[in-house]
Design an enzyme around this catalytic site. Structure first.
Site, PDB file in Angstrom:
ATOM      1  N   ARG A  44       0.856  -1.206   0.000  1.00 31.11           N
ATOM      2  CA  ARG A  44       0.000   0.000   0.000  1.00 31.11           C
ATOM      3  C   ARG A  44       0.886   1.249   0.000  1.00 31.11           C
ATOM      4  O   ARG A  44       0.647   2.211  -0.721  1.00 31.11           O
ATOM      5  CB  ARG A  44      -0.943  -0.004   1.214  1.00 31.11           C
ATOM      6  CG  ARG A  44      -2.025  -1.080   1.137  1.00 31.11           C
ATOM      7  CD  ARG A  44      -3.123  -0.879   2.171  1.00 31.11           C
ATOM      8  NE  ARG A  44      -2.717  -1.120   3.544  1.00 31.11           N
ATOM      9  CZ  ARG A  44      -2.749  -2.304   4.153  1.00 31.11           C
ATOM     10  NH1 ARG A  44      -3.182  -3.375   3.517  1.00 31.11           N
ATOM     11  NH2 ARG A  44      -2.364  -2.436   5.415  1.00 31.11           N
ATOM     12  N   LYS A 134     -10.946  15.548   5.415  1.00 33.26           N
ATOM     13  CA  LYS A 134     -12.124  15.150   4.632  1.00 33.26           C
ATOM     14  C   LYS A 134     -13.105  14.342   5.485  1.00 33.26           C
ATOM     15  O   LYS A 134     -12.694  13.555   6.338  1.00 33.26           O
ATOM     16  CB  LYS A 134     -11.685  14.302   3.445  1.00 33.26           C
ATOM     17  CG  LYS A 134     -12.854  13.738   2.643  1.00 33.26           C
ATOM     18  CD  LYS A 134     -12.399  12.784   1.558  1.00 33.26           C
ATOM     19  CE  LYS A 134     -13.083  11.439   1.735  1.00 33.26           C
ATOM     20  NZ  LYS A 134     -12.843  10.525   0.612  1.00 33.26           N
ATOM     21  N   LYS A 217     -16.956  19.208  -1.782  1.00 37.17           N
ATOM     22  CA  LYS A 217     -16.640  18.087  -2.692  1.00 37.17           C
ATOM     23  C   LYS A 217     -17.930  17.350  -3.042  1.00 37.17           C
ATOM     24  O   LYS A 217     -18.321  16.398  -2.362  1.00 37.17           O
ATOM     25  CB  LYS A 217     -15.639  17.153  -2.008  1.00 37.17           C
ATOM     26  CG  LYS A 217     -15.329  15.882  -2.784  1.00 37.17           C
ATOM     27  CD  LYS A 217     -14.071  15.194  -2.272  1.00 37.17           C
ATOM     28  CE  LYS A 217     -13.880  13.850  -2.940  1.00 37.17           C
ATOM     29  NZ  LYS A 217     -12.547  13.275  -2.721  1.00 37.17           N
TER      30      LYS A 217
HETATM   31  P1  13P Z   1     -13.691   8.784  -6.286  1.00 40.84           P
HETATM   32  O1  13P Z   1     -13.149   9.915  -7.109  1.00 40.84           O
HETATM   33  O2  13P Z   1     -13.095   7.449  -6.653  1.00 40.84           O
HETATM   34  O3  13P Z   1     -15.184   8.787  -6.212  1.00 40.84           O
HETATM   35  O4  13P Z   1     -13.154   9.017  -4.833  1.00 40.84           O
HETATM   36  C1  13P Z   1     -13.251  10.268  -4.284  1.00 40.84           C
HETATM   37  C2  13P Z   1     -13.442  10.159  -2.841  1.00 40.84           C
HETATM   38  O5  13P Z   1     -12.662  10.682  -2.094  1.00 40.84           O
HETATM   39  C3  13P Z   1     -14.608   9.431  -2.324  1.00 40.84           C
HETATM   40  O6  13P Z   1     -14.777   9.701  -0.974  1.00 40.84           O
END
Ligand code: 13P
Length: 337
Positions: A44, A134, A217
């Site tokens: 990872r 996030k 987002k």
């Molecule tokens: P994806 O762009 O693969 O949807 O992932 C973004 C993300 O951070 C989802 O929480």
């Protein structure tokens, strides 16, 4: 200009976007299983540090979102991962929610958890080098969903999270993701995503969150993955902009879309069209997981020691996304590697 606003702008300025490399160990294991690479701590780390030391980090990637495991790891030269990310001028972010759990009261839906002990965890992450965070709220879509309960519970959690993050002097990414799964039309997606986003901002305002120091987002407005509806990039861009104009306060400096299961090219083409048509003051960029990493992961899985080759694929994708966030991408650039 507040410090938080400066950080948000630094992450998204000049076409830069965010690399969402914060897959939980369970999700990363799924991704690695799919390409037949063993999921262990070393592999990872190897894949992720390969991306984080790519050339495109400097010009294209303003921030990288990490998972708890990665923010504590070191490269073979002894650098911490946040130091590696910072060395190309990019900022370190961290996923701080503890995942979406079954929502009591509406058990087919989810609510995101992680508020308990968050204030203390944030201090720790700041010391480790994080400057943004996030939290992802996830919403199913169908005739009856998302329910009012899911909309309000997730908005409440997102807002309490955001307020704690700003107290810790970091920029919160607010991620309300209306999933693509389902047979719904793009109009349904527009209506439901609009309700979700509107409610998030009501709660953010109630919690005194400084909206100039966040990044939103959201999902793009798309027909469901199992819908028969065919719509153009142009229409997707129009619906997405309509949603943002009507529901996001203008003080928000930047919006970075998730890719949500779109292919790399779809996610790039849609972002490009959105920027061509952008008649707002928002910076409209990307915070992609799969749409930045898929091809690189596939290539890497064939020979995990081919660092340069993997980086070349990642650099291309990052460059395409950065062009798209300036409305400068075109499909024929995809073949000029
Ligand atoms: P994806 O762009 O693969 O949807 O992932 C973004 C993300 O951070 C989802 O929480």
């Amino acid at each position: 200009m507040s410090e938080l606003n400066k950080i948000a702008l630094q992450i998204l300025s000049e076409g830069k976007g965010i690399l969402a490399a914060d897959e939980s160990t369970a999700t990363m294991s799924k991704r690695l299983d799919a390409v037949k690479v063993q999921s262990n701590e070393i592999n990872r780390l190897l894949f992720r540090q390969t991306l984080f030391s790519s050339l495109s980090m400097k010009e294209c990637i303003g921030g990288v979102i990490l998972y708890d495991e990665t923010i504590r790891q070191k490269t073979s030269t002894g650098k911490t991962i946040p130091e590696l990310i910072n060395s190309s001028g990019s900022l370190t972010g961290i996923k701080v929610d503890t995942g979406a759990k079954i929502l009591a009261g509406s058990i087919e839906e989810k609510v995101t958890e992680g508020l308990d002990g968050l204030r203390e965890r944030l201090k720790d992450y700041y010391k480790l080098g994080a400057r943004f965070t996030k939290w992802r709220g996830v919403y199913s879509i169908s005739n009856k969903y998302p329910s009012d309960l899911s909309i309000s519970s997730n908005a409440h959690a997102l807002a309490r999270y955001a307020s704690l993050v700003q107290e810790a002097e970091m920029v919160p990414i607010i991620e309300p993701e209306v999933l693509m799964d389902g047979e719904h039309t793009a109009r349904d997606c527009l209506n439901k995503t609009s309700r979700v986003i509107r409610r998030c901002f009501e709660e953010l305002e109630l919690n005194n969150v400084d909206l100039s120091g966040i990044i939103l987002k959201p999902n793009m407005i798309l027909p469901g993955a199992n819908s028969n509806e065919k719509i153009s990039n142009e229409e997707i861009a129009e619906l997405t902009l309509e949603c943002l104009k009507n529901n996001v306060p203008p003080t928000v400096p930047g919006i970075a879309f998730l890719s949500g299961g779109q292919s790399e090219i779809e996610a790039t083409a849609n972002l490009n069209k959105i920027n061509i048509k952008n008649d707002t003051d928002f910076i409209l960029s990307y915070s992609y997981g799969r749409a930045l990493q898929q091809s690189a992961l596939k290539f890497w899985s064939k020979d995990i020691n081919n660092i340069a080759g993997t980086q070349e694929i990642f650099d291309h994708r990052a460059k395409m996304c950065t062009l798209a966030s300036q409305g400068k991408w075109s499909e024929n650039l995809e073949n000029k590697k």
